[in-house]
Design an enzyme around this catalytic site. Structure first.
Site, PDB file in Angstrom:
ATOM      1  N   TYR A   1       0.842  -1.206   0.000  1.00 48.25           N
ATOM      2  CA  TYR A   1       0.000   0.000   0.000  1.00 48.25           C
ATOM      3  C   TYR A   1       0.871   1.247   0.000  1.00 48.25           C
ATOM      4  CZ  TYR A   1      -3.887  -3.116   1.046  1.00 48.25           C
ATOM      5  OH  TYR A   1      -4.822  -4.127   0.990  1.00 48.25           O
TER       6      TYR A   1
ATOM      7  N   LYS B   1       4.601 -14.521   4.749  1.00 49.27           N
ATOM      8  CA  LYS B   1       4.973 -15.344   3.592  1.00 49.27           C
ATOM      9  C   LYS B   1       6.493 -15.229   3.429  1.00 49.27           C
ATOM     10  CE  LYS B   1       3.611 -17.862   0.043  1.00 49.27           C
ATOM     11  NZ  LYS B   1       2.900 -19.129   0.142  1.00 49.27           N
TER      12      LYS B   1
ATOM     13  N   ASP C   1      -0.989 -18.765   3.690  1.00 46.53           N
ATOM     14  CA  ASP C   1      -1.909 -19.700   3.032  1.00 46.53           C
ATOM     15  C   ASP C   1      -2.363 -20.792   3.998  1.00 46.53           C
ATOM     16  OD1 ASP C   1       0.810 -20.100   2.795  1.00 46.53           O
ATOM     17  OD2 ASP C   1       0.766 -21.071   0.851  1.00 46.53           O
TER      18      ASP C   1
ATOM     19  N   ASP D   1      -5.625  -7.008   5.363  1.00 48.73           N
ATOM     20  CA  ASP D   1      -6.825  -6.583   4.640  1.00 48.73           C
ATOM     21  C   ASP D   1      -7.632  -7.798   4.178  1.00 48.73           C
ATOM     22  OD1 ASP D   1      -8.640  -5.053   3.276  1.00 48.73           O
ATOM     23  OD2 ASP D   1      -7.224  -4.214   1.835  1.00 48.73           O
TER      24      ASP D   1
ATOM     25  N   ASP E   1     -11.420  -9.815   6.073  1.00 46.65           N
ATOM     26  CA  ASP E   1     -12.715 -10.120   5.447  1.00 46.65           C
ATOM     27  C   ASP E   1     -13.039 -11.613   5.587  1.00 46.65           C
ATOM     28  OD1 ASP E   1     -12.722  -7.431   4.564  1.00 46.65           O
ATOM     29  OD2 ASP E   1     -13.760  -7.970   2.710  1.00 46.65           O
TER      30      ASP E   1
END
Ligand code: NAI
Length: 353
Positions: free
Chosen positions: A142, A189, A222, A246, A250
């Site tokens: 971002y 990751k 993951d 982010d 959700d």
């Protein structure tokens, strides 16, 4: 399962000498005016008086003033240092950059806190989820640094710094300790992004050493997603960089019944903006269909911050009672109630809290 009474426990602003604190109010786009209207009504019903400084931003401000971030908005935020905000539209692939990202960076609101808790009365495949997403809010992909290297080749720059990684890890551990949470998982990751995510983990490990009372672990993003949708109860506090945070927040909202239920806050050292996790929900905007609970619970987090925690707890208890009774449920929760009917039920439930 949420008893509807527990504080969501973010940072607090020092005691205010003013009777009615001044708070910037951004209604936002899409369902924003409907759900923020609901949050204001519920806050008013608690008896806490707030001097709202209404300002527009995003698409609404673009239409009105020709800019998505009017100076008057930034001046208001610089004065009040606290806001309740509806979602703002950001076009996909084109148009101006996200105003949300701009505001978080401009006021250095580096910690995004998203408490995600199961409610009795809301039917999902999962029970007893009680986890909190702590997302770094100021850097990562971002950073806004994107360029075309050659036709057909673009680069987006992922920026991770030790300073930002250490302070978000400290925020997450402080939150965990204050809220008496047992464990914290750093999600990453670093098997692929060895330098950037590696630095994030190195900083988290360094901070973890100072919190021996909180069990620290790490998981690749993951695998963490798979574990979230098979055994979400095994998570407590989640610490993530901006992009993973982010996306994963959700996903977490889906575990407890959807985006209509999950509040959020963006904290910095000198200010905070309270907003639901969800976006403008254009598919249901202006139809009186949106679930106002996420915005109402964000309002409760605002009250905690303003040191009106008793009233924040009353809001949470009323929301819990309405959902538990199952009589008033909005469409996203399988019911037929409108935004306004849900808001009225929550206000009526105050009498029983
Ligand atoms: P979204 O969160 O607006 O909607 C995703 C799905 O969830 C839709 O089906 C929507 O109807 C549903 N939903 C969302 N909030 C709901 C509520 N309160 N009650 C019932 N159902 C609800 O995400 P989407 O569609 O990806 O984004 C739409 C716009 O919102 C985009 O311009 C995006 O950039 C913006 N956005 C803004 C955010 C913010 O201002 N903090 C956060 C996320 C997205």
């Amino acid at each position: 399962m949420n008893d509807g009474k527990k504080s969501h426990g973010g940072a607090k602003r020092g005691p205010s000498s003013k009777k009615s604190p001044r708070v910037t109010l951004i209604e936002g786009d899409g369902v924003g005016p409907e759900v923020i209207g609901a949050a204001i009504s519920v806050i008013a019903a608690t008896g806490v008086s707030i001097d709202w400084d209404r300002r527009s931003a995003g698409a609404a401000a673009m239409r009105q003033y020709g800019t998505p971030v009017p100076d008057a908005l930034m001046e208001s935020l610089a004065r009040t240092r606290v806001a309740l905000k509806g979602p703002l539209e950001t076009q996909v692939g084109v148009g101006y950059r996200s105003i949300n990202v701009h505001l978080r960076k401009a006021f250095d609101l580096y910690a995004n806190l998203r408490p995600t808790v199961s409610f009795a009365g809301v039917h999902t495949p999962f029970r007893d989820v009680n986890l909190t997403v702590v997302r770094e809010n100021t850097e990562d992909l971002y950073s806004g640094i994107e360029h075309e290297v050659a036709p057909g080749v673009v680069e987006s720059v992922k920026v991770i710094t030790a300073r930002a990684s250490t302070r978000i890890a400290k925020f997450a551990f402080d939150y965990a300790r204050r809220m008496k949470r047992k464990s914290l998982t750093a999600i990453h990751k670093a098997n692929i992004m060895k330098l950037s995510d590696g630095l994030f983990l190195k900083c988290a490990r360094g901070v973890a050493k100072r919190y021996p009372d909180i069990k620290y672990s790490e998981q690749i993003v993951d695998a963490a997603c798979m574990r979230l949708v098979t055994n979400p109860q095994s998570f407590d506090v989640l610490l993530l960089e901006n992009l993973y945070g982010d996306i994963v927040s959700d996903l977490c909202a889906g575990l407890v019944g959807g985006l209509g239920l999950v509040p959020g806050a963006n904290y910095g050292d000198k200010g905070a903006i309270f907003e639901a996790v969800h976006g403008t929900a254009p598919d249901i905007a202006k139809k009186n269909l949106a679930n106002p609970i996420a915005a109402i619970l964000s309002g409760a987090m605002l009250l905690d911050y303003l040191e009106h925690q008793r009233e924040g707890d009353r809001i949470r208890a009323s929301v819990g009672a309405v959902l538990r009774s199952g009589k008033t449920l909005t469409r996203d929760l399988g019911g037929k109630a409108s935004t306004t009917a849900m808001t009225e039920s929550i206000i009526c439930a105050f009498a029983r809290t």
